[in-house]
Design a protein around this motif. Structure first.
Motif, PDB file in Angstrom:
ATOM      1  N   MET A   1     -26.927   1.695   2.563  1.00 53.49           N
ATOM      2  CA  MET A   1     -27.404   3.012   2.161  1.00 53.49           C
ATOM      3  C   MET A   1     -27.758   2.994   0.683  1.00 53.49           C
ATOM      4  N   THR A   2     -28.862   3.618   0.337  1.00 58.52           N
ATOM      5  CA  THR A   2     -29.299   3.636  -1.058  1.00 58.52           C
ATOM      6  C   THR A   2     -28.518   4.673  -1.829  1.00 58.52           C
ATOM      7  N   SER A   3     -27.953   4.288  -2.940  1.00 57.86           N
ATOM      8  CA  SER A   3     -27.164   5.221  -3.745  1.00 57.86           C
ATOM      9  C   SER A   3     -28.048   5.916  -4.742  1.00 57.86           C
ATOM     10  N   ALA A   4     -27.463   6.956  -5.375  1.00 58.41           N
ATOM     11  CA  ALA A   4     -28.218   7.699  -6.377  1.00 58.41           C
ATOM     12  C   ALA A   4     -28.572   6.809  -7.549  1.00 58.41           C
ATOM     13  N   ALA A   5     -27.727   5.853  -7.849  1.00 60.51           N
ATOM     14  CA  ALA A   5     -27.976   5.029  -9.024  1.00 60.51           C
ATOM     15  C   ALA A   5     -29.128   4.078  -8.839  1.00 60.51           C
ATOM     16  N   ASN A   6     -29.283   3.552  -7.599  1.00 65.55           N
ATOM     17  CA  ASN A   6     -30.330   2.565  -7.406  1.00 65.55           C
ATOM     18  C   ASN A   6     -31.434   3.044  -6.473  1.00 65.55           C
ATOM     19  N   SER A   7     -31.513   4.370  -6.230  1.00 62.37           N
ATOM     20  CA  SER A   7     -32.569   4.877  -5.366  1.00 62.37           C
ATOM     21  C   SER A   7     -33.913   4.638  -6.001  1.00 62.37           C
ATOM     22  N   PRO A   8     -34.953   4.376  -5.190  1.00 56.37           N
ATOM     23  CA  PRO A   8     -36.256   4.030  -5.730  1.00 56.37           C
ATOM     24  C   PRO A   8     -36.877   5.190  -6.469  1.00 56.37           C
ATOM     25  N   ARG A   9     -37.551   4.887  -7.559  1.00 55.91           N
ATOM     26  CA  ARG A   9     -38.246   5.919  -8.313  1.00 55.91           C
ATOM     27  C   ARG A   9     -39.677   5.466  -8.523  1.00 55.91           C
ATOM     28  N   HIS A  10     -40.569   6.413  -8.439  1.00 55.24           N
ATOM     29  CA  HIS A  10     -41.974   6.116  -8.604  1.00 55.24           C
ATOM     30  C   HIS A  10     -42.451   6.719  -9.909  1.00 55.24           C
ATOM     31  N   PRO A  11     -43.206   6.003 -10.710  1.00 58.69           N
ATOM     32  CA  PRO A  11     -43.702   6.567 -11.952  1.00 58.69           C
ATOM     33  C   PRO A  11     -44.573   7.782 -11.677  1.00 58.69           C
ATOM     34  N   ARG A  12     -44.413   8.795 -12.494  1.00 60.00           N
ATOM     35  CA  ARG A  12     -45.137  10.032 -12.302  1.00 60.00           C
ATOM     36  C   ARG A  12     -46.570   9.869 -12.747  1.00 60.00           C
ATOM     37  N   HIS A  13     -47.510  10.344 -11.900  1.00 58.07           N
ATOM     38  CA  HIS A  13     -48.924  10.280 -12.223  1.00 58.07           C
ATOM     39  C   HIS A  13     -49.201  11.202 -13.400  1.00 58.07           C
ATOM     40  N   PRO A  14     -49.966  10.751 -14.393  1.00 56.79           N
ATOM     41  CA  PRO A  14     -50.154  11.567 -15.597  1.00 56.79           C
ATOM     42  C   PRO A  14     -50.890  12.875 -15.346  1.00 56.79           C
ATOM     43  N   HIS A  15     -51.649  12.989 -14.235  1.00 56.09           N
ATOM     44  CA  HIS A  15     -52.406  14.202 -13.975  1.00 56.09           C
ATOM     45  C   HIS A  15     -51.741  15.098 -12.946  1.00 56.09           C
ATOM     46  N   ARG A  16     -50.520  14.769 -12.530  1.00 59.30           N
ATOM     47  CA  ARG A  16     -49.786  15.617 -11.597  1.00 59.30           C
ATOM     48  C   ARG A  16     -48.664  16.313 -12.333  1.00 59.30           C
ATOM     49  N   ARG A 198     -48.887   9.918   6.317  1.00 53.71           N
ATOM     50  CA  ARG A 198     -47.455  10.180   6.493  1.00 53.71           C
ATOM     51  C   ARG A 198     -46.665   8.906   6.746  1.00 53.71           C
ATOM     52  N   SER A 199     -47.320   7.864   7.240  1.00 51.57           N
ATOM     53  CA  SER A 199     -46.626   6.589   7.435  1.00 51.57           C
ATOM     54  C   SER A 199     -46.260   5.937   6.107  1.00 51.57           C
ATOM     55  N   LEU A 200     -46.875   6.386   5.017  1.00 49.64           N
ATOM     56  CA  LEU A 200     -46.614   5.816   3.695  1.00 49.64           C
ATOM     57  C   LEU A 200     -45.452   6.494   2.973  1.00 49.64           C
ATOM     58  N   LEU A 201     -44.848   7.505   3.586  1.00 50.34           N
ATOM     59  CA  LEU A 201     -43.746   8.220   2.942  1.00 50.34           C
ATOM     60  C   LEU A 201     -42.569   7.291   2.696  1.00 50.34           C
ATOM     61  N   ASP A 202     -41.937   7.458   1.543  1.00 50.59           N
ATOM     62  CA  ASP A 202     -40.768   6.662   1.167  1.00 50.59           C
ATOM     63  C   ASP A 202     -39.524   7.496   1.445  1.00 50.59           C
ATOM     64  N   VAL A 203     -38.724   7.085   2.421  1.00 48.42           N
ATOM     65  CA  VAL A 203     -37.555   7.872   2.816  1.00 48.42           C
ATOM     66  C   VAL A 203     -36.248   7.165   2.480  1.00 48.42           C
ATOM     67  N   ARG A 204     -36.283   6.213   1.554  1.00 48.06           N
ATOM     68  CA  ARG A 204     -35.062   5.474   1.227  1.00 48.06           C
ATOM     69  C   ARG A 204     -34.021   6.347   0.532  1.00 48.06           C
ATOM     70  N   PRO A 422     -30.509  12.405  -3.809  1.00 46.65           N
ATOM     71  CA  PRO A 422     -31.488  12.470  -4.867  1.00 46.65           C
ATOM     72  C   PRO A 422     -32.894  12.587  -4.319  1.00 46.65           C
ATOM     73  N   ALA A 423     -33.770  13.208  -5.062  1.00 46.58           N
ATOM     74  CA  ALA A 423     -35.186  13.250  -4.706  1.00 46.58           C
ATOM     75  C   ALA A 423     -35.891  12.267  -5.617  1.00 46.58           C
ATOM     76  N   PRO A 424     -36.060  11.006  -5.179  1.00 45.93           N
ATOM     77  CA  PRO A 424     -36.411   9.945  -6.102  1.00 45.93           C
ATOM     78  C   PRO A 424     -37.791  10.050  -6.698  1.00 45.93           C
ATOM     79  N   ASP A 425     -38.710  10.734  -6.028  1.00 39.55           N
ATOM     80  CA  ASP A 425     -40.048  10.760  -6.578  1.00 39.55           C
ATOM     81  C   ASP A 425     -40.361  12.075  -7.258  1.00 39.55           C
ATOM     82  N   VAL A 426     -39.336  12.869  -7.559  1.00 40.88           N
ATOM     83  CA  VAL A 426     -39.542  14.138  -8.240  1.00 40.88           C
ATOM     84  C   VAL A 426     -38.645  14.172  -9.464  1.00 40.88           C
ATOM     85  N   GLU A 427     -39.190  14.320 -10.630  1.00 36.07           N
ATOM     86  CA  GLU A 427     -38.404  14.375 -11.838  1.00 36.07           C
ATOM     87  C   GLU A 427     -38.309  15.808 -12.323  1.00 36.07           C
ATOM     88  N   PRO A 428     -37.194  16.222 -12.957  1.00 36.60           N
ATOM     89  CA  PRO A 428     -37.058  17.579 -13.429  1.00 36.60           C
ATOM     90  C   PRO A 428     -38.169  17.933 -14.403  1.00 36.60           C
TER      91      PRO A 428
END
Length: 441
Positions: A1-16, A198-204, A422-428
């Motif tokens: 199971m992926t923990s909060a510490a090592n959950s995948p994060r995606h760099p935020r797109h500069p225009h989003r 939708r097949s490209l969604l990251d659910v880790r 954690p929501a890994p692809d959403v930053e505060p």
């Protein structure tokens, strides 16, 4: 199971915006694609039935064939979506819709379509929707951070409604130019594209589901979650009435009033367009407004849904009717965003799809009955009293829900809610992003 510490994060797109991560963007893009195709397909399927020699009753049978399995399989779809990876359920449902629409298109293009065949294919489409909807709602809610949830939901709904408006206009034009069969084929392609996205969604970041006691056990657990929250089941009960009577007024009485008093289908189409524009306006409003008492604000916004039936009962001229429809469209978006935010905040992530399924089931279960009884009610009481009855029911059940303390008092949490994961692809969002670039107006 992926923990909060090592959950995948995606760099935020500069225009989003900071809250629009990769998963959210994929979900929104897929929803836009399917809404563009599906709105045109609704028009195309009706004209396909008529072109095959059917009448209004046959069009209704094809529509009912889609609704029945949607009602029958929703609860099972919710349990499956909480047991299996949600994106797998969504992709499988999109694949079923793609195949059924492609077969529908081939039948229509062949010129040999039969009513029972169109009903069967519509039923397959409704089955796919029954499994897709709870999975999609649960997936969306697990994708955004609690702090930015209402803004994300508002943007998502804005994109969907905008695509729906465009899809209806484009679909109607395409049916006239190239025929309903090709429009249905385009919808099949749209489902294929959406499934690929939708097949490209990251659910880790979502913890694996714990082994359960079977489907019935999952349904019982979802039911306990549902009935254990008075604000939840009372509002769903309210909307079982609201959606039914508003649907009857719009689907049955509205076209009749338009024919007799407004000048026909064209003016009624403008009124429905005004409602759609109102939903876009309401979504824009909810991009900015964050009511502290979520359900109080949402429930108060249901009262304007009584005004279209009242306006049709008078009946008012087209201009005021369009204004009333616009306001009611905006009001339902205030409720919709507030409702989704409350579910995201209060329901555990692993039960979101089951609760969503009970929500959907309660909201649509009475629609077929209401539309079936609309004609007999008009015969028994007259059209004007029937419309006033629709408006009165909306007001009465909404006022009753306001008597529930939890509905009046449930408040928005100021700290982020992540449903326990954690929501890994959403930053505060930063204070600057919150107050400047992404504040509309």
């Amino acid at each position: 199971m992926t923990s909060a510490a090592n959950s995948p994060r995606h760099p935020r797109h500069p225009h989003r915006p900071s809250w629009a991560g990769r998963n959210y963007t994929l979900l929104t893009a897929a929803a836009v694609v399917t809404n563009l195709g599906s709105q045109g397909a609704l028009i195309a399927s009706a004209f396909a039935v008529l072109d095959a020699g059917g009448d209004g009753g046959a069009v209704g049978l094809v529509a009912a064939a889609r609704t029945l399995p949607l009602v029958l399989f929703l609860l099972i779809g919710g349990a499956v979506a909480d047991r299996l990876p949600r994106h797998h359920v969504m992709v499988a449902a999109n694949a079923l819709n793609c195949v059924s629409q492609a077969a529908f298109a081939m039948l229509v293009l062949s010129g040999e379509a039969r009513l029972w065949q169109m009903m069967l294919l519509s039923a397959l489409g409704g089955t796919g929707q029954a499994f897709f909807s709870p999975a999609a709602e649960g997936m969306l809610m697990s994708t955004v951070s609690g702090e930015q949830a209402s803004r994300a939901f508002a943007m998502f709904r804005l994109a969907m409604h905008g695509a729906g408006l465009g899809g209806a206009a484009l679909g109607g034009a395409m049916v006239a130019v190239i025929g309903p069969g090709w429009v249905l084929a385009v919808d099949a392609v749209a489902f294929a594209v959406a499934a690929a996205l939708r097949s490209l969604l990251d659910v880790r970041h979502i913890p694996p589901r714990e082994p359960g006691g079977g489907l019935l056990s999952d349904l019982r657990e979802g039911w306990r979650e549902f009935v254990g929250r008075p604000w939840l089941w009372t509002i769903v009960a309210q909307f079982s009435v609201v959606v039914a009577v508003v649907g009857a007024a719009d689907a049955v009485y509205g076209p009749l009033v338009a024919r007799d008093s407004l000048g026909g289908a064209g003016p009624w189409g403008l009124a429905l367009g005004a409602f759609g524009a109102g939903t876009v306006g309401g979504a824009l409003l909810m991009m900015r407004w964050k009511p502290r008492r979520l359900l109080l604000a949402g429930t108060l916004s249901v009262f304007p849904l009584a005004t279209p039936a009242a306006a049709l009962a008078v009946p008012v001229p087209l201009g005021p009717l369009c204004a009333v429809m616009f306001v009611s469209g905006a009001a339902i978006e205030v409720f919709g965003v507030s409702w989704m935010t409350a579910l995201h905040q209060e329901i555990p992530e692993d039960k979101l799809s089951r609760v969503s399924a009970y929500d959907w089931f309660g909201s649509i279960a009475m629609v077929p009955l209401a539309t079936a009884l609309a004609g007999p009610a008009e015969d028994a009481f007259g059209r004007t009293p029937a419309l006033w009855g629709c408006a009165t029911l909306v007001v009465v059940v909404t006022a009753a829900v306001l008597c529930v303390p939890d509905v009046r008092n449930l408040t928005r949490r100021t700290k982020a809610v992540t449903q326990g994961v954690p929501a890994p692809d959403v930053e505060p969002a930063s204070a600057d992003a919150e107050g400047s670039a992404w504040r509309l107006g």
